[in-house]
Structures are given as structure tokens and as C-alpha cells.
Design an enzyme around this catalytic site. Structure first.
Site, PDB file in Angstrom:
ATOM      1  N   LYS A 146      37.571   3.652   6.561  1.00  0.00           N
ATOM      2  CA  LYS A 146      37.920   4.369   8.218  1.00  0.00           C
ATOM      3  C   LYS A 146      38.238   3.448   9.060  1.00  0.00           C
ATOM      4  O   LYS A 146      36.857   2.480   8.928  1.00  0.00           O
ATOM      5  CB  LYS A 146      37.221   5.949   8.766  1.00  0.00           C
ATOM      6  CG  LYS A 146      38.349   6.309   9.511  1.00  0.00           C
ATOM      7  CD  LYS A 146      37.087   7.460  10.048  1.00  0.00           C
ATOM      8  CE  LYS A 146      37.623   8.232  11.835  1.00  0.00           C
ATOM      9  NZ  LYS A 146      36.829   9.943  11.651  1.00  0.00           N
ATOM     10  N   SER A 189      39.341  13.646  11.858  1.00  0.00           N
ATOM     11  CA  SER A 189      40.426  12.744  12.866  1.00  0.00           C
ATOM     12  C   SER A 189      40.123  11.446  11.349  1.00  0.00           C
ATOM     13  O   SER A 189      41.471  10.584  11.421  1.00  0.00           O
ATOM     14  CB  SER A 189      39.428  11.359  13.826  1.00  0.00           C
ATOM     15  OG  SER A 189      38.202  11.437  13.134  1.00  0.00           O
ATOM     16  N   SER A 243      35.889  16.018  10.776  1.00  0.00           N
ATOM     17  CA  SER A 243      37.136  14.501   9.963  1.00  0.00           C
ATOM     18  C   SER A 243      37.252  14.705   8.718  1.00  0.00           C
ATOM     19  O   SER A 243      37.888  13.194   8.880  1.00  0.00           O
ATOM     20  CB  SER A 243      36.502  13.656  11.129  1.00  0.00           C
ATOM     21  OG  SER A 243      37.276  13.863  12.277  1.00  0.00           O
TER      22      SER A 243
HETATM   23  N1  GLN Z   1      38.456  17.318  15.357  1.00  0.00           N
HETATM   24  C1  GLN Z   1      36.888  17.049  15.830  1.00  0.00           C
HETATM   25  C2  GLN Z   1      36.680  16.371  17.384  1.00  0.00           C
HETATM   26  O1  GLN Z   1      38.047  16.106  17.728  1.00  0.00           O
HETATM   27  C3  GLN Z   1      36.053  16.481  14.600  1.00  0.00           C
HETATM   28  C4  GLN Z   1      36.055  14.737  14.885  1.00  0.00           C
HETATM   29  C5  GLN Z   1      35.896  13.972  14.159  1.00  0.00           C
HETATM   30  O2  GLN Z   1      34.404  15.103  13.452  1.00  0.00           O
HETATM   31  N2  GLN Z   1      35.269  13.255  13.767  1.00  0.00           N
HETATM   32  O3  GLN Z   1      35.986  16.367  17.698  1.00  0.00           O
END
Ligand code: GLN
Length: 495
Positions: free
Chosen positions: A84, A159, A183
């Protein structure tokens, strides 16, 4: 000794691939060439990658081939790895999906990357993601969205959407991501993969571009539970470069992998059915099916309540944004970030940050700054921190009655691109089942449990007390076996 084909090896588990490289039936270079070609296709079809560097990848693969020839035993010999883009890989760009980091090249490896590379993995590319990890659909990347290989009209989740799409498209068998509030787990569930978030501190955060430091953890996305556990075994461990990395011994996830569910006490999360917006009918059916499977495997399955799960989304979006507003202050065009404008210091900051950050990141910085500001600190941030502690206590109480908790990873399967982009609150609510484990700092594993009527993967999540990863992987194996998901290939898989 028969030669092995790189294309066939990329369709199977990476254990077989590493074995073929270790025994000289195929070279890491030949595997890397095939994986690079697939990465290009996954990029064209789904927007999964932000950068590749064929020359560098092949150089690393040659290095692995040399190590194998000198007799080194490498558990991940020649395994293609996607990373990532908010995790540092030495000599490669790290944009974190943001314009503000365009042109930044990482000086060194994140610790988790160093461990994987040391075990023989070969970095194939950096994957697309929501800007700074902020999002649940991968539509917040400054470099365009990612599409789901099971259905390109759907999001891959976020994400870590690029990492999930890269594995589901079979460009690589192993990808890593960060999980701050789901994410890794949520994109894994949307793309029919296994995804885990460790106990807080079990995997070093060194080399992760910080979003919310008391939540951020690295995890892996794979097609099978066996591979998931192997990635954990390599990535986990103490690190002098991260003071929050645990120094206690890493639990042995491989020894107990086939332990099954017999005699285990599993709690079905009572709050799952009352989640705001409700559960999608196909997810509900898969949840009930999973409970049956676990009972049939000899587990004692009951309902368990973690009452403050109902408050997890607001608590997460106050505390994580507060941490983000502080962490992202460094992107000021002086220390980090492409500098814009050359007038006063205030103008420099304003120009750099207003041009460099996307709308969701700005929203989070504003929310977090507000929650921390004088006069509001106690009412918002302070209260949220207290509820966070109470939620952790709820979990501790629940784990007196059950060994692990089961709930869907997401209330619905992958949604359509654009479906929630105009409604940030709806997007945040989709995180209802993943943020609780992040708030409590406890481990969770998402595993494919079945498919919706329109052919989209569904994932279930096991949550356990700190250091319960061996149990969680063993339980995930039980659902994996029963679901038959491992045998299904995403229609968009490249070859
Ligand atoms: N969807 C969550 C957010 O937008 C988690 C994001 C993540 O785990 N980086 O914060």
C-alpha cells in the site's frame, strides 16, 4: 525435477510458489516477470497500482535467486508482494494516495516490509489507496478510484483498495495494507480475501505514514487463511524503531492453525442486527450460516452483547480525526510536502495545504481540530476518549463469557462506485463493525464466508482478546473450509 510455470504458481498458494523457488524449479525472476505483467493488467483494468519499477523488482528477484543458491532457507522465496502506498519501501515513491506527497521517495523500508523482503518476498509495486488511508471505498485517492475485480462497477473497499484488488485480480498472492479502523479487513471482505489487523503493537508501525497513531496497524491481504497466518508470522515482532511495538513473544499462529472450533465459545455480536441502517439480507444470511457452521464444528455458539459498539463510529471519527489533525500538521511545504507559493509563511501553509490535500482529508483535519480546540476539548475529544475506554471494558467483560466474537465485517457487500461519495456520514457508518476492534486495540480477522445473490463476496470477522491471533486464524479456517470461497476466482482476475 519438473519445471514449474510462473502463471500456474500465481494461481496457487504462495507456499507452493516459495517451495518451487527454493527447490530451483522456477526462478524468482521468472515469477516476478509474470507478476509484473499481471500488475500492469490489474492497473489498466482496476487502477490497483500507483507505481511499479520493473528494473528494481527484477534486481530484487535476482537477489533472492542468489540467496536460494547459497542455501538460504526463505519462507517467502520469490513471493510477489504489493505494498500500500502509505507504507515505505526504500527507493520507491510513497504518496499515501495524496498529491501533497507527489515526488517523495522513501529513504528506507518500513519494518514490516524489511521483514517480508528478508524472508524472500519481492516487491512488485505500490498500491492505490484512499488519501492517507481515509476512506472506505478507495474513492478518496488523488490518483483515481480502484475497481473491484468481482464487479468493476463496485468499489473494492478502502482504504487498502488497491492491495485488495491486486490480490483478487491474481497479480500478486500477498499484499500489505494499513488498518486504522478497518482498512485491511473491509477491502478483504469486499474482494473475497482474508485480511487481518493484529493486536495493537504486534506489528511495528515504523515506516507507515501516520494517520491516527493509537489505531494504525499494518496487516496483510491474501486469498487463504494459511497464507494470512504465514504473513503474520513474518511481519510480527518487536522493533526498537517503534516504542509502541510489543516486546512480548509473538504468539505461534502456525502451530494452532488446524485446531478447529471444537469446544470453543463463540459469541455472535448481538449489536450486529441492530446496526444503524440494518444488515443487508445476504450478509445476514451468511452470518446465520456461519453460526451454523461453527456449531456443527463443535463450538458453543451464543449471543454476546458489547453495548458500546453502538457508539464506536462517533467515538472513532472524533478520536481518529483528532490524531490525524495533529499527524498531518507536518505537511506544511517546509518539512514535508510539495511547496506551493513563495510569499508569507501563512500563505505558504495555506497554498501548500489547500492545493495538496483532497476534500476528505480536509474534512478530517477540520473535524479533528474542532474536537481538540479549547472550549470543546472536554465535550468532544475528552468524552470520546472515556467512551473508548468503556468500550474496551465491554470487550473485556464479553471475553469472560466467550473466547471470540463473530460479526459481519461490513453491513453490506461491495457497494457501487459513487453510491456514498455525496454522503460522508453513510460512508462512515459502513465502518460500524471494523472500528470497535481498532478502538480496543484487539486483533480481528476477516474471512470469506459466502457470496451475495449477485455474486459478490461476503466476509465475516472474528474478534478476540489481545494476542488471540492463533485462535482467530484457526476459527477463520473453519469458515473458509465450509464456504468453498477459496475455490472461486474473481471474474476480473488477470492471467
Ligand atoms: N474507513 C475508515 C476511515 O475512513 C478506516 C480507514 C483505515 O482503516 N485506514 O477512517
Amino acid at each position: 525435477m519438473t519445471e514449474a510455470s510462473p502463471a500456474e504458481l500465481l494461481e496457487g498458494p504462495f507456499t507452493a510458489l516459495a517451495d518451487a523457488v527454493s527447490t530451483g524449479r522456477v526462478t524468482a525472476r521468472a515469477v516476478a516477470e509474470e507478476s509484473l505483467a499481471r500488475a500492469r493488467k490489474a492497473q489498466e483494468a482496476f487502477g490497483a497500482f500507483l507505481s511499479t519499477n520493473a528494473e528494481e523488482t527484477l534486481r530484487e528477484a535476482d537477489g533472492v535467486d542468489r540467496r536460494v543458491r547459497t542455501g538460504e532457507r526463505l519462507p517467502l522465496a520469490g513471493v510477489p508482494l504489493a505494498v500500500k502506498d502509505n507504507i515505505n519501501v526504500a527507493g520507491r515513491p510513497s504518496t499515501a494516495g495524496s498529491k501533497i506527497l507527489a515526488g517523495f521517495v522513501s529513504p528506507d523500508h518500513a519494518t514490516c516490509v524489511a521483514r517480508l523482503v528478508n524472508a524472500g518476498a519481492v516487491v512488485v509495486g505500490k498500491t492505490n489507496c484512499d488519501e492517507f488511508g481515509m476512506g472506505s471505498s478507495n474513492e478518496n485517492s488523488a490518483y483515481g478510484p480502484v475497481r473491484n475485480p468481482w464487479n468493476p462497477a463496485r468499489v473494492p473497499g478502502g482504504s487498502s483498495g488497491g492491495s485488495a484488488a491486486a490480490v483478487a485480480a491474481r497479480a500478486v498472492p500477498l499484499a500489505i495494507g494499513t488498518d486504522t479502523g478497518g482498512s485491511v479487513r473491509q477491502p478483504a471482505s469486499f474482494c473475497g480475501l482474508v485480511g487481518w489487523k493484529p493486536t495493537y503493537g504486534r506489528v511495528s508501525r515504523y515506516g507507515l505514514i501516520a494517520f491516527a497513531s493509537s489505531f494504525d496497524q499494518a496487516g496483510a491481504l491474501t486469498r487463504s487463511v494459511d497464507e494470512a497466518a504465514r504473513a503474520f508470522a513474518v511481519m510480527a515482532g518487536a522493533d526498537p524503531k517503534d516504542s509502541t511495538a510489543l516486546a512480548t513473544p509473538v504468539p505461534d499462529v502456525l502451530a494452532a492453525l488446524l485446531a478447529g472450533a471444537g469446544g470453543r465459545r463463540i459469541g455472535l455480536l448481538a449489536e450486529a442486527s441492530s446496526a444503524e441502517g440494518g444488515l443487508h439480507a445476504d450478509v445476514k444470511a451468511s452470518f446465520e450460516e456461519a453460526a451454523k457452521t461453527l456449531r456443527a464444528a463443535g463450538a458453543a455458539v451464543t449471543m454476546v452483547s458489547v453495548p458500546r459498539v453502538a457508539l464506536a463510529v462517533p467515538v472513532y471519527y472524533l478520536t481518529a480525526t483528532a490524531e490525524a489533525s495533529s499527524n498531518l500538521a507536518r505537511f506544511d511545504g517546509v518539512r514535508y510536502g510539495a511547496r506551493k507559493g513563495d510569499v508569507s509563511l501563512a500563505a505558504l501553509y495555506r497554498e501548500t495545504r489547500s492545493q495538496g490535500f483532497g476534500p476528505e482529508v480536509k474534512r478530517r483535519i477540520l473535524l479533528g481540530t474542532f474536537a481538540l480546540s479549547a472550549g470543546y476539548h472536554d465535550a468532544y475529544y475528552g468524552r470520546a476518549q472515556k467512551v473508548r475506554a468503556l468500550l474496551a471494558r465491554d470487550f473485556t467483560a464479553a471475553f469472560r463469557d466467550v473466547d471470540a466474537i463473530l460479526c459481519p465485517t461490513s453491513p453490506e457487500p461491495a457497494f457501487a462506485l459513487g453510491a456514498k461519495t455525496d454522503d460522508p456520514l453513510a460512508m462512515y457508518l459502513a465502518d460500524v463493525f471494523t472500528v470497535p476492534a481498532s478502538l480496543a486495540g484487539i486483533p480481528a480477522v476477516s474471512v470469506p464466508s459466502g457470496f451475495s445473490r449477485d455474486g459478490l463476496p461476503i466476509g465475516m470477522q472474528f474478534i478476540g482478546p489481545g494476542d488471540s491471533e492463533p485462535l482467530l486464524f484457526a476459527l477463520a479456517r473453519v469458515l473458509e473450509d465450509a464456504s468453498g470461497a477459496l475455490a472461486r476466482r474473481a471474474p476480473g482476475a488477470v492471467s
